[in-house]
Design a protein around this motif. Structure first.
Motif, PDB file in Angstrom:
ATOM      1  N   ARG A  79      30.663 -19.365 -52.428  1.00 53.31           N
ATOM      2  CA  ARG A  79      29.283 -18.865 -52.264  1.00 53.31           C
ATOM      3  C   ARG A  79      29.261 -17.342 -52.231  1.00 53.31           C
ATOM      4  O   ARG A  79      28.378 -16.714 -52.809  1.00 53.31           O
ATOM      5  CB  ARG A  79      28.674 -19.462 -50.985  1.00 53.31           C
ATOM      6  CG  ARG A  79      27.247 -19.025 -50.720  1.00 53.31           C
ATOM      7  CD  ARG A  79      26.362 -19.454 -51.884  1.00 53.31           C
ATOM      8  NE  ARG A  79      25.133 -18.721 -51.914  1.00 53.31           N
ATOM      9  CZ  ARG A  79      23.937 -19.276 -52.060  1.00 53.31           C
ATOM     10  NH1 ARG A  79      23.828 -20.574 -52.170  1.00 53.31           N
ATOM     11  NH2 ARG A  79      22.871 -18.547 -52.097  1.00 53.31           N
ATOM     12  N   GLU A  84      37.849 -33.067 -52.791  1.00 47.29           N
ATOM     13  CA  GLU A  84      38.069 -34.189 -51.878  1.00 47.29           C
ATOM     14  C   GLU A  84      38.215 -35.457 -52.705  1.00 47.29           C
ATOM     15  O   GLU A  84      37.394 -35.734 -53.576  1.00 47.29           O
ATOM     16  CB  GLU A  84      36.881 -34.336 -50.929  1.00 47.29           C
ATOM     17  CG  GLU A  84      37.004 -35.494 -49.969  1.00 47.29           C
ATOM     18  CD  GLU A  84      35.778 -35.652 -49.092  1.00 47.29           C
ATOM     19  OE1 GLU A  84      35.575 -36.757 -48.582  1.00 47.29           O
ATOM     20  OE2 GLU A  84      35.010 -34.681 -48.937  1.00 47.29           O
ATOM     21  N   THR A 143      32.673 -23.764 -51.482  1.00 47.92           N
ATOM     22  CA  THR A 143      33.166 -23.266 -50.200  1.00 47.92           C
ATOM     23  C   THR A 143      32.428 -21.966 -49.863  1.00 47.92           C
ATOM     24  O   THR A 143      31.703 -21.410 -50.702  1.00 47.92           O
ATOM     25  CB  THR A 143      34.676 -22.974 -50.252  1.00 47.92           C
ATOM     26  OG1 THR A 143      34.897 -21.932 -51.211  1.00 47.92           O
ATOM     27  CG2 THR A 143      35.472 -24.220 -50.610  1.00 47.92           C
ATOM     28  N   ASP A 144      32.658 -21.454 -48.664  1.00 44.04           N
ATOM     29  CA  ASP A 144      32.063 -20.165 -48.295  1.00 44.04           C
ATOM     30  C   ASP A 144      32.550 -19.059 -49.225  1.00 44.04           C
ATOM     31  O   ASP A 144      31.783 -18.181 -49.615  1.00 44.04           O
ATOM     32  CB  ASP A 144      32.392 -19.822 -46.842  1.00 44.04           C
ATOM     33  CG  ASP A 144      31.658 -20.715 -45.847  1.00 44.04           C
ATOM     34  OD1 ASP A 144      30.633 -21.324 -46.233  1.00 44.04           O
ATOM     35  OD2 ASP A 144      32.107 -20.795 -44.685  1.00 44.04           O
ATOM     36  N   TYR A 194      34.016 -32.200 -55.879  1.00 45.86           N
ATOM     37  CA  TYR A 194      34.122 -30.765 -55.598  1.00 45.86           C
ATOM     38  C   TYR A 194      32.856 -30.266 -54.923  1.00 45.86           C
ATOM     39  O   TYR A 194      31.748 -30.647 -55.297  1.00 45.86           O
ATOM     40  CB  TYR A 194      34.335 -29.986 -56.906  1.00 45.86           C
ATOM     41  CG  TYR A 194      35.605 -30.353 -57.614  1.00 45.86           C
ATOM     42  CD1 TYR A 194      36.779 -29.653 -57.360  1.00 45.86           C
ATOM     43  CD2 TYR A 194      35.635 -31.402 -58.530  1.00 45.86           C
ATOM     44  CE1 TYR A 194      37.960 -29.990 -58.021  1.00 45.86           C
ATOM     45  CE2 TYR A 194      36.807 -31.742 -59.184  1.00 45.86           C
ATOM     46  CZ  TYR A 194      37.962 -31.032 -58.925  1.00 45.86           C
ATOM     47  OH  TYR A 194      39.113 -31.373 -59.570  1.00 45.86           O
ATOM     48  N   GLN A 195      33.069 -29.399 -53.940  1.00 44.44           N
ATOM     49  CA  GLN A 195      31.910 -28.753 -53.313  1.00 44.44           C
ATOM     50  C   GLN A 195      32.204 -27.272 -53.138  1.00 44.44           C
ATOM     51  O   GLN A 195      33.354 -26.853 -53.056  1.00 44.44           O
ATOM     52  CB  GLN A 195      31.551 -29.408 -51.996  1.00 44.44           C
ATOM     53  CG  GLN A 195      32.567 -29.249 -50.903  1.00 44.44           C
ATOM     54  CD  GLN A 195      32.104 -29.959 -49.639  1.00 44.44           C
ATOM     55  OE1 GLN A 195      31.188 -30.762 -49.653  1.00 44.44           O
ATOM     56  NE2 GLN A 195      32.759 -29.659 -48.542  1.00 44.44           N
ATOM     57  N   GLY A 208      40.379 -21.370 -53.803  1.00 42.08           N
ATOM     58  CA  GLY A 208      39.619 -21.611 -52.574  1.00 42.08           C
ATOM     59  C   GLY A 208      38.124 -21.439 -52.715  1.00 42.08           C
ATOM     60  O   GLY A 208      37.408 -21.344 -51.726  1.00 42.08           O
ATOM     61  N   ARG A 209      37.632 -21.442 -53.941  1.00 39.81           N
ATOM     62  CA  ARG A 209      36.188 -21.244 -54.160  1.00 39.81           C
ATOM     63  C   ARG A 209      35.428 -22.567 -54.177  1.00 39.81           C
ATOM     64  O   ARG A 209      34.215 -22.592 -53.999  1.00 39.81           O
ATOM     65  CB  ARG A 209      35.975 -20.461 -55.444  1.00 39.81           C
ATOM     66  CG  ARG A 209      36.677 -19.102 -55.298  1.00 39.81           C
ATOM     67  CD  ARG A 209      36.049 -18.024 -56.084  1.00 39.81           C
ATOM     68  NE  ARG A 209      36.559 -16.745 -55.646  1.00 39.81           N
ATOM     69  CZ  ARG A 209      37.373 -15.992 -56.357  1.00 39.81           C
ATOM     70  NH1 ARG A 209      37.803 -16.390 -57.537  1.00 39.81           N
ATOM     71  NH2 ARG A 209      37.759 -14.821 -55.893  1.00 39.81           N
ATOM     72  N   VAL A 210      36.136 -23.643 -54.442  1.00 38.52           N
ATOM     73  CA  VAL A 210      35.581 -24.990 -54.287  1.00 38.52           C
ATOM     74  C   VAL A 210      36.617 -25.813 -53.527  1.00 38.52           C
ATOM     75  O   VAL A 210      37.809 -25.511 -53.555  1.00 38.52           O
ATOM     76  CB  VAL A 210      35.225 -25.678 -55.635  1.00 38.52           C
ATOM     77  CG1 VAL A 210      34.167 -24.910 -56.402  1.00 38.52           C
ATOM     78  CG2 VAL A 210      36.455 -25.920 -56.478  1.00 38.52           C
ATOM     79  N   GLN A 211      36.132 -26.818 -52.859  1.00 42.48           N
ATOM     80  CA  GLN A 211      37.016 -27.729 -52.131  1.00 42.48           C
ATOM     81  C   GLN A 211      36.991 -29.066 -52.839  1.00 42.48           C
ATOM     82  O   GLN A 211      35.914 -29.588 -53.161  1.00 42.48           O
ATOM     83  CB  GLN A 211      36.529 -27.881 -50.698  1.00 42.48           C
ATOM     84  CG  GLN A 211      37.379 -28.794 -49.859  1.00 42.48           C
ATOM     85  CD  GLN A 211      36.859 -28.882 -48.432  1.00 42.48           C
ATOM     86  OE1 GLN A 211      35.938 -28.183 -48.043  1.00 42.48           O
ATOM     87  NE2 GLN A 211      37.474 -29.759 -47.656  1.00 42.48           N
TER      88      GLN A 211
END
Length: 181
Positions: free
Chosen positions: A76, A56, A72-73, A69-70, A51-54
């Motif tokens: 961060r 799509e 995630t909170d 990939y981006q 869950g550290r990157v999302q």
């Protein structure tokens, strides 16, 4: 530092596909933290599972779909925590220096050739770093914080290459002198 941190740093500014991230990595962080593209893809999958990157999927008409990939909170937050941790100077492992401990008249020419070859590779790397510096960082005082950080990393690379070239020149000059009896 873990590879995951380097990837999270690379995703700070914008989302990337694995391919784009690996390519960007080769031209930035990879100068100082070299890894294979396969390692980057594997780590991206782990970061997504945690869950550290999302990830799509972006459909493409003439190519296979891309996965972008981006950060995630949670990613961060992990990155912010890592940034507060103290870092140790890197351990210095240099096989050539160990070889020099075995220097004698029988292997002198081999080691001179290796130092000469090493000098050439460092000169090429220095030229590459200096070209990047001239193109992207002509005025360091005018850079934003993130670009200043990248400038400083590149600056350390340039100084390291210059120092290594000076050492190669000194070593070659010394090895050219007759050995004391």
């Amino acid at each position: 530092m873990a590879l995951s941190h380097a990837i999270l740093v690379s995703l700070l500014d914008r989302a990337h596909s694995g391919y784009d991230l690996a390519k960007r990595f080769d031209q930035t962080v990879g100068f100082f933290w070299p890894v294979s593209h396969q390692q980057i893809y594997q780590e991206l999958h782990k970061l997504a599972a945690a869950g550290r990157v999302q990830a799509e999927t972006v459909a493409q008409s003439e190519r296979p779909n891309r996965i972008v990939y981006q950060l995630t909170d949670a990613g961060r937050k992990l990155l912010d925590q890592w940034l507060t941790e103290a870092t140790e100077p890197p351990a210095f492992k240099e096989e050539l220096l160990v070889k020099l401990f075995a220097l004698d008249d029988d292997n002198r020419d081999t080691l001179v050739a290796e130092i000469g070859s090493r000098r050439q590779r460092h000169a090429e790397r220095l030229a590459r770093y200096e070209a990047i510096m001239a193109e992207h960082y002509p005025n360091p005082a005018a850079l934003n914080a993130r670009r200043r950080g990248r400038y400083l990393g590149l600056r350390m690379g340039i100084l390291t290459e210059r120092t290594t070239l000076a050492w190669c020149d000194e070593a070659l000059a010394l090895l050219d002198l007759p050995a004391a009896g």
